[in-house]
Design an enzyme around this catalytic site. Structure first.
Site, PDB file in Angstrom:
ATOM      1  N   GLU A 275       0.830  -1.214   0.000  1.00  0.00           N
ATOM      2  CA  GLU A 275       0.000   0.000   0.000  1.00  0.00           C
ATOM      3  C   GLU A 275       0.862   1.261   0.000  1.00  0.00           C
ATOM      4  OE1 GLU A 275      -1.899  -0.565   3.764  1.00  0.00           O
ATOM      5  OE2 GLU A 275      -3.379  -1.968   2.994  1.00  0.00           O
ATOM      6  N   PRO A 276       1.704   1.457  -1.002  1.00  0.00           N
ATOM      7  CA  PRO A 276       2.523   2.680  -1.004  1.00  0.00           C
ATOM      8  C   PRO A 276       1.683   3.910  -1.340  1.00  0.00           C
ATOM      9  CG  PRO A 276       2.893   1.435  -3.021  1.00  0.00           C
ATOM     10  CD  PRO A 276       1.923   0.630  -2.188  1.00  0.00           C
ATOM     11  N   GLY A 277       1.950   4.999  -0.661  1.00  0.00           N
ATOM     12  CA  GLY A 277       1.296   6.267  -0.969  1.00  0.00           C
ATOM     13  C   GLY A 277       2.348   7.310  -1.306  1.00  0.00           C
ATOM     14  N   ARG A 278       3.097   7.711  -0.281  1.00  0.00           N
ATOM     15  CA  ARG A 278       4.067   8.787  -0.416  1.00  0.00           C
ATOM     16  C   ARG A 278       5.058   8.553  -1.552  1.00  0.00           C
ATOM     17  NH1 ARG A 278       5.584  12.140   3.848  1.00  0.00           N
ATOM     18  NH2 ARG A 278       4.669  10.628   5.278  1.00  0.00           N
ATOM     19  N   CYS A 346      -2.173  34.154   9.789  1.00  0.00           N
ATOM     20  CA  CYS A 346      -1.926  34.816  11.069  1.00  0.00           C
ATOM     21  C   CYS A 346      -1.566  33.816  12.162  1.00  0.00           C
ATOM     22  CB  CYS A 346      -3.151  35.631  11.454  1.00  0.00           C
ATOM     23  SG  CYS A 346      -3.667  36.670  10.089  1.00  0.00           S
ATOM     24  N   GLU A 347      -0.478  33.114  11.994  1.00  0.00           N
ATOM     25  CA  GLU A 347       0.046  32.163  12.971  1.00  0.00           C
ATOM     26  C   GLU A 347       1.561  32.155  12.810  1.00  0.00           C
ATOM     27  OE1 GLU A 347      -1.705  29.213  14.509  1.00  0.00           O
ATOM     28  OE2 GLU A 347      -3.700  29.620  13.694  1.00  0.00           O
ATOM     29  N   TYR A 375       0.501  14.092   0.789  1.00  0.00           N
ATOM     30  CA  TYR A 375       0.079  14.740   2.028  1.00  0.00           C
ATOM     31  C   TYR A 375       0.218  16.261   1.902  1.00  0.00           C
ATOM     32  CZ  TYR A 375       0.525   9.869   3.280  1.00  0.00           C
ATOM     33  OH  TYR A 375       0.413   8.509   3.275  1.00  0.00           O
TER      34      TYR A 375
HETATM   35  C1  LIG Z   1      -1.013   5.944   5.268  1.00  0.00           C
HETATM   36  C2  LIG Z   1      -1.077   4.486   5.029  1.00  0.00           C
HETATM   37  C3  LIG Z   1      -0.370   3.912   3.975  1.00  0.00           C
HETATM   38  C4  LIG Z   1       0.557   4.708   3.089  1.00  0.00           C
HETATM   39  O1  LIG Z   1       1.697   5.143   3.729  1.00  0.00           O
HETATM   40  P1  LIG Z   1       2.853   5.879   2.884  1.00  0.00           P
HETATM   41  O2  LIG Z   1       3.852   6.226   3.891  1.00  0.00           O
HETATM   42  O3  LIG Z   1       2.243   7.056   2.240  1.00  0.00           O
HETATM   43  O4  LIG Z   1       3.359   4.889   1.885  1.00  0.00           O
HETATM   44  C5  LIG Z   1      -0.529   2.577   3.740  1.00  0.00           C
HETATM   45  N1  LIG Z   1      -1.346   1.804   4.514  1.00  0.00           N
HETATM   46  C6  LIG Z   1      -2.018   2.314   5.552  1.00  0.00           C
HETATM   47  C7  LIG Z   1      -2.901   1.450   6.354  1.00  0.00           C
HETATM   48  C8  LIG Z   1      -1.925   3.672   5.847  1.00  0.00           C
HETATM   49  O5  LIG Z   1      -2.594   4.192   6.877  1.00  0.00           O
END
Ligand SMILES: *Cc1c(COP(=O)(O)O)cnc(C)c1O
Length: 421
Positions: A275-278, A346-347, A375
């Site tokens: 599950e890669p996101g970043r 304003c912070e 993100y």
């Molecule tokens: C946020 C998240 C990801 C992705 O994480 P990255 O650091 O963006 O790769 C994968 N699985 C779960 C369950 C998450 O909460």
């Protein structure tokens, strides 16, 4: 690697000059590169070649429909963490059997939504959740595949706010209780236990914590199989970090991550999900902003931009570093000076960088924050009634606005006045 390079003295996204996008859509804005997105997805997909697998993009990192469609067209699955994300994934054309549902607090409504629309599996995080899911699925005449997220009590060695695999974190069930939880799950009529899920944190720059977690998952797979569970799918989460600056050592690559997976759990013959996101979208996006003023403080210079913490919260929230570069390429050896780079909100927390060394910047100059794709836009808000900024997608020599900047009227008209006012 990304596709944001200087060419003829100006910063480009693929074959489009950033300054041309700025002239067309105004600043600030996010811009993503299709080629970079595709490249990063393929790196993960290829890293697991030879193994039955599905790369489920963690869409909370950047969830624009155009980004989801770009990845779905390559065969990506989606990891969703809310009913809203589930709806976004389906709207982007992702079939239910390529969507996994993660998250510690799935509501009754979200569970019913995914069961109605179709789901590959739920990644469960607690006993009350598995009981509720079984009850709802049974009432709908379904038996739904699930994995159970285990908390391996591994230190991901990342920022505390994005560390998820220590026993004090809210995520998953303690791995020490796994056998009992799996035994109860196996007896529930509305769910079928098919695997194990783990995700220990985000922005990991070392493979050692992954290795520790995957070895624990491998051992648990054998224990659970011996208990009679048919464990056939391992969801190993995301979390692989990206280089936020060119000057640091580069973190491990998807190929290394894939090789680690094969080495630690390959012998089990399970289907693998990640599950890669970043890593897919982080370096595929820039935040582009214009300098409004350069202001002399008592002992420092403030570079005041038209982007602010509401557009990119990562520096304020995680003390995150983003490389900031001028859109006009500085002359080689150009003198650098220190700036506190701030936004108009304003912070005092609206500070992107302190004492950052940059070539001289003047009002009206454009700058780009690198590695802002993940993100970034998804965490933005309209604080100070600053409209959500546009998102732009580049492909080769053309670009499109994939989310337009709302007008003030659109923002104001979302409020409603009660009859008594
Ligand atoms: C946020 C998240 C990801 C992705 O994480 P990255 O650091 O963006 O790769 C994968 N699985 C779960 C369950 C998450 O909460």
């Amino acid at each position: 690697m990304d596709h944001f390079l200087y060419r003829d003295g100006a910063l480009y996204a693929e074959d489009v000059a950033i300054a041309d996008i700025a002239a067309a859509v105004g600043t600030p804005f996010y811009v993503y590169s299709t080629a970079t997105l595709e490249r990063h997805f393929r790196l993960f997909d290829e890293a697991l070649s030879g193994t039955e697998h599905l790369v489920c993009y963690a869409m909370k990192a950047a969830s624009n429909q155009a980004i989801l469609r770009t990845l779905a067209a390559l065969g990506a699955g989606m990891d969703v963490v809310s009913g809203g994300e589930y709806a976004r994934a389906r709207a982007a054309g992702v079939p239910g059997d390529r969507i996994v549902f993660s998250g510690v607090g799935k509501t009754r409504a979200e569970i019913a939504q995914a069961l109605t629309g179709g789901i590959r599996q739920f990644n469960l995080e607690s006993e009350p959740e598995m009981r509720l899911l079984s009850e709802i699925a049974s009432a709908m005449g379904q038996v739904v595949p699930v994995t159970i997220r285990v908390n391996p009590d591994v230190d991901a060695k990342t920022h505390a706010k994005i560390s998820t695999g220590k026993s004090e974190n809210k995520f998953g069930i303690p791995i020490s209780r796994a056998r009992a939880v799996y035994a109860e799950a196996a007896a529930l009529p509305g769910i079928e236990v098919i695997g194990i899920d783990v995700h220990i944190g985000s922005q990991l720059t070392d493979l050692a914590p992954f290795e520790a977690a995957f070895l624990k998952v491998a051992e648990l797979t054998e224990t659970l199989r011996a208990d009679g569970h048919d464990i056939r799918r391992l969801d190993l989460g995301g979390g692989l970090g990206i280089p936020y600056t060119r000057s640091n050592e580069a973190p491990p690559l998807p190929t290394d991550f894939g090789a680690l997976i094969k080495r630690t759990v390959g012998h089990l013959g399970c289907e693998i999900e990640i599950e890669p996101g970043r890593l897919i979208v982080g370096n595929a996006g820039l935040l582009v902003s214009e300098a409004i003023y350069v202001k002399e403080g008592e002992d420092r210079q403030f570079l005041i931009l038209d982007a602010a913490m509401n557009d990119l919260i990562r520096p304020a929230m995680y003390d995150a570093w983003h490389d900031i570069v001028p859109v006009i390429e500085p002359a080689p050896g150009a003198e650098q000076m220190a700036y506190d780079v701030v936004g108009p909100v304003c912070e005092s927390g609206d500070t992107f960088a302190k004492g950052r060394m940059l070539p001289q910047i003047q009002a009206g100059d454009l700058v780009a924050f690198r590695s802002a794709g993940a993100y970034g836009a998804v965490m933005s808000s309209e604080y100070n009634t600053r409209p959500l900024i546009p998102e732009v997608l580049v492909k080769d020599d053309h670009f499109a606005v994939i989310r337009a900047r709302p007008t003030f009227d659109e923002i104001i008209s979302r409020d409603t006045i009660p009859a008594w006012l």
